[in-house]
Motif scaffolding. Structure first.
Motif, short mmCIF file in Angstrom:
data_model
loop_
_atom_site.label_atom_id
_atom_site.label_comp_id
_atom_site.label_asym_id
_atom_site.label_seq_id
_atom_site.Cartn_x
_atom_site.Cartn_y
_atom_site.Cartn_z
N VAL A 13 126.99 -0.44 62.63
CA VAL A 13 126.68 -1.07 63.74
C VAL A 13 126.09 -2.41 63.34
O VAL A 13 126.69 -3.33 64.16
CB VAL A 13 125.69 -0.35 64.46
N ALA A 14 125.46 -2.69 62.44
CA ALA A 14 125.11 -3.95 62.05
C ALA A 14 126.14 -4.96 61.69
O ALA A 14 126.26 -6.05 61.90
CB ALA A 14 123.93 -3.83 61.03
N LYS A 15 127.15 -4.11 60.87
CA LYS A 15 128.09 -4.89 60.40
C LYS A 15 129.11 -5.37 61.37
O LYS A 15 129.89 -6.29 61.46
CB LYS A 15 128.68 -4.31 59.21
N SER A 16 129.37 -4.28 62.44
CA SER A 16 130.26 -4.75 63.56
C SER A 16 130.13 -5.75 64.46
O SER A 16 130.71 -6.14 65.19
CB SER A 16 130.35 -3.43 64.38
N GLY A 17 128.62 -6.17 64.54
CA GLY A 17 128.36 -7.14 65.59
C GLY A 17 128.05 -6.80 66.89
O GLY A 17 127.58 -7.55 67.75
N ALA A 18 127.86 -5.20 67.16
CA ALA A 18 127.79 -4.87 68.46
C ALA A 18 126.35 -5.18 68.60
O ALA A 18 125.32 -4.91 67.54
CB ALA A 18 128.13 -3.42 68.69
N SER A 19 125.74 -5.21 69.90
CA SER A 19 124.21 -5.54 70.05
C SER A 19 123.38 -4.24 70.44
O SER A 19 122.48 -4.24 70.08
CB SER A 19 124.22 -6.58 71.16
N GLU A 20 124.14 -3.19 70.86
CA GLU A 20 123.65 -1.95 71.19
C GLU A 20 124.65 -0.93 71.25
O GLU A 20 125.93 -1.11 71.69
CB GLU A 20 122.95 -1.80 72.59
N VAL A 21 124.42 0.17 70.50
CA VAL A 21 125.22 1.48 70.50
C VAL A 21 124.28 2.63 70.83
O VAL A 21 123.16 2.71 70.34
CB VAL A 21 125.98 1.58 69.16
N LYS A 22 124.94 3.22 71.59
CA LYS A 22 124.21 4.69 72.38
C LYS A 22 125.41 5.86 71.88
O LYS A 22 126.49 6.00 72.22
CB LYS A 22 124.22 4.53 73.60
N LEU A 23 124.65 6.87 71.15
CA LEU A 23 125.23 8.05 70.57
C LEU A 23 124.68 9.08 71.27
O LEU A 23 123.51 9.42 70.91
CB LEU A 23 125.33 7.94 69.17
N GLU A 24 125.41 10.13 71.83
CA GLU A 24 124.82 11.06 72.53
C GLU A 24 125.63 12.34 72.36
O GLU A 24 126.73 12.42 72.68
CB GLU A 24 124.73 11.07 74.16
N LYS A 29 120.26 12.30 70.71
CA LYS A 29 120.84 11.15 71.27
C LYS A 29 120.07 9.95 70.39
O LYS A 29 119.05 9.84 70.26
CB LYS A 29 119.83 10.93 72.73
N ILE A 30 121.13 8.92 70.18
CA ILE A 30 120.64 7.60 69.53
C ILE A 30 121.11 6.48 70.08
O ILE A 30 122.06 6.42 70.50
CB ILE A 30 121.34 7.76 68.07
N THR A 31 120.25 5.70 70.19
CA THR A 31 120.65 4.21 70.52
C THR A 31 120.14 3.30 69.68
O THR A 31 119.10 3.29 68.99
CB THR A 31 119.32 3.85 71.85
N ILE A 32 121.24 2.35 69.12
CA ILE A 32 120.96 1.46 68.05
C ILE A 32 120.86 0.19 68.73
O ILE A 32 122.12 -0.38 69.25
CB ILE A 32 121.94 1.73 66.83
N ARG A 33 119.84 -0.69 68.50
CA ARG A 33 119.90 -2.10 69.12
C ARG A 33 119.97 -3.11 67.97
O ARG A 33 118.97 -2.88 66.88
CB ARG A 33 118.91 -2.47 70.15
N THR A 34 120.79 -4.05 67.81
CA THR A 34 120.57 -4.95 66.72
C THR A 34 120.31 -6.58 67.35
O THR A 34 121.16 -6.85 68.54
CB THR A 34 121.84 -4.99 65.83
N THR A 44 127.66 -0.54 73.71
CA THR A 44 129.03 0.21 73.21
C THR A 44 128.47 1.45 73.34
O THR A 44 127.43 1.97 72.65
CB THR A 44 129.47 -0.32 71.95
N TYR A 45 129.23 2.41 74.20
CA TYR A 45 128.98 3.80 74.08
C TYR A 45 130.07 4.58 73.22
O TYR A 45 131.05 4.52 73.44
CB TYR A 45 129.15 4.27 75.51
N VAL A 46 129.57 5.61 72.49
CA VAL A 46 130.06 6.58 71.80
C VAL A 46 130.00 8.04 72.25
O VAL A 46 128.81 8.29 72.11
CB VAL A 46 129.90 6.58 70.21
N HIS A 47 131.09 8.62 72.76
CA HIS A 47 131.01 9.86 73.19
C HIS A 47 131.62 10.74 72.35
O HIS A 47 132.88 10.77 71.89
CB HIS A 47 131.55 9.95 74.53
#
Length: 162
Positions: A13-24, A29-34, A44-47
């Motif tokens: 996620v850090a390398k991708s440049g996304a500011s927030e990713v939620k994985l559920e 349940k994981i939320t990653i904010r950079t 960005t949501y990953v289902h």
């Protein structure tokens, strides 16, 4: 999901440049904010579906039919190529069809060659090695693109010995 997978996800996620990713998933349940979220950025949501709900592909039969047709075509090509002599690379290096960029190519498809004729040059460790023919016949196919890397024993040319 173990800790190493989570760490790997954070790095991705850090390398991708996304500011927030939620994985559920069912279990986690994981939320990653950079950095900080701006007003314009969206998470960005990953289902993922649980393993029990994942279905098999609906129609594998057409894929198998296409694979069988492709295999038949490959077999025909191989049978056709078996009547030709394959000239293979004696070394690892870079394949060149010309002695230098401003010179014409050594051989073309349809050209008749003899034993000892130079077919190409292979550069290995800054040394240019002439590859000479050990057979006589007609060039049927050139199997390698100019300026591309070749491996030891890789087919380079197909020659019709008749």
């Amino acid at each position: 999901m173990d800790i190493k997978e989570i760490q790997s996800l954070i790095k991705f996620v850090a390398k991708s440049g996304a500011s927030e990713v939620k994985l559920e998933t069912d279990d986690i349940k994981i939320t990653i904010r950079t950095g900080s979220l701006s007003a314009n950025s969206e998470p960005t949501y990953v289902h993922t579906m649980p393993m029990a709900q994942q279905a098999m592909p609906a129609a594998p039969a057409p894929v198998e039919v296409q694979a069988a047709a492709g295999a038949t075509e490959a077999e025909k090509q191989k049978a056709e190529d078996d009547k030709y002599i394959t000239i293979k690379s004696p070394i690892i290096g870079t394949f060149y069809r010309k002695p230098s960029p401003d010179k014409p190519v050594f051989v073309e498809v349809g050209q008749t060659i003899g034993i000892g004729d130079v077919l190409c040059v292979i550069e290995a460790m800054k040394l240019f090695n002439d590859i000479e023919s050990e057979v006589s016949g007609t060039i049927v196919k050139i199997l390698v693109d100019d300026s591309s890397p070749v491996e030891f024993d890789q087919p380079l040319f197909l020659v019709d010995p008749s």
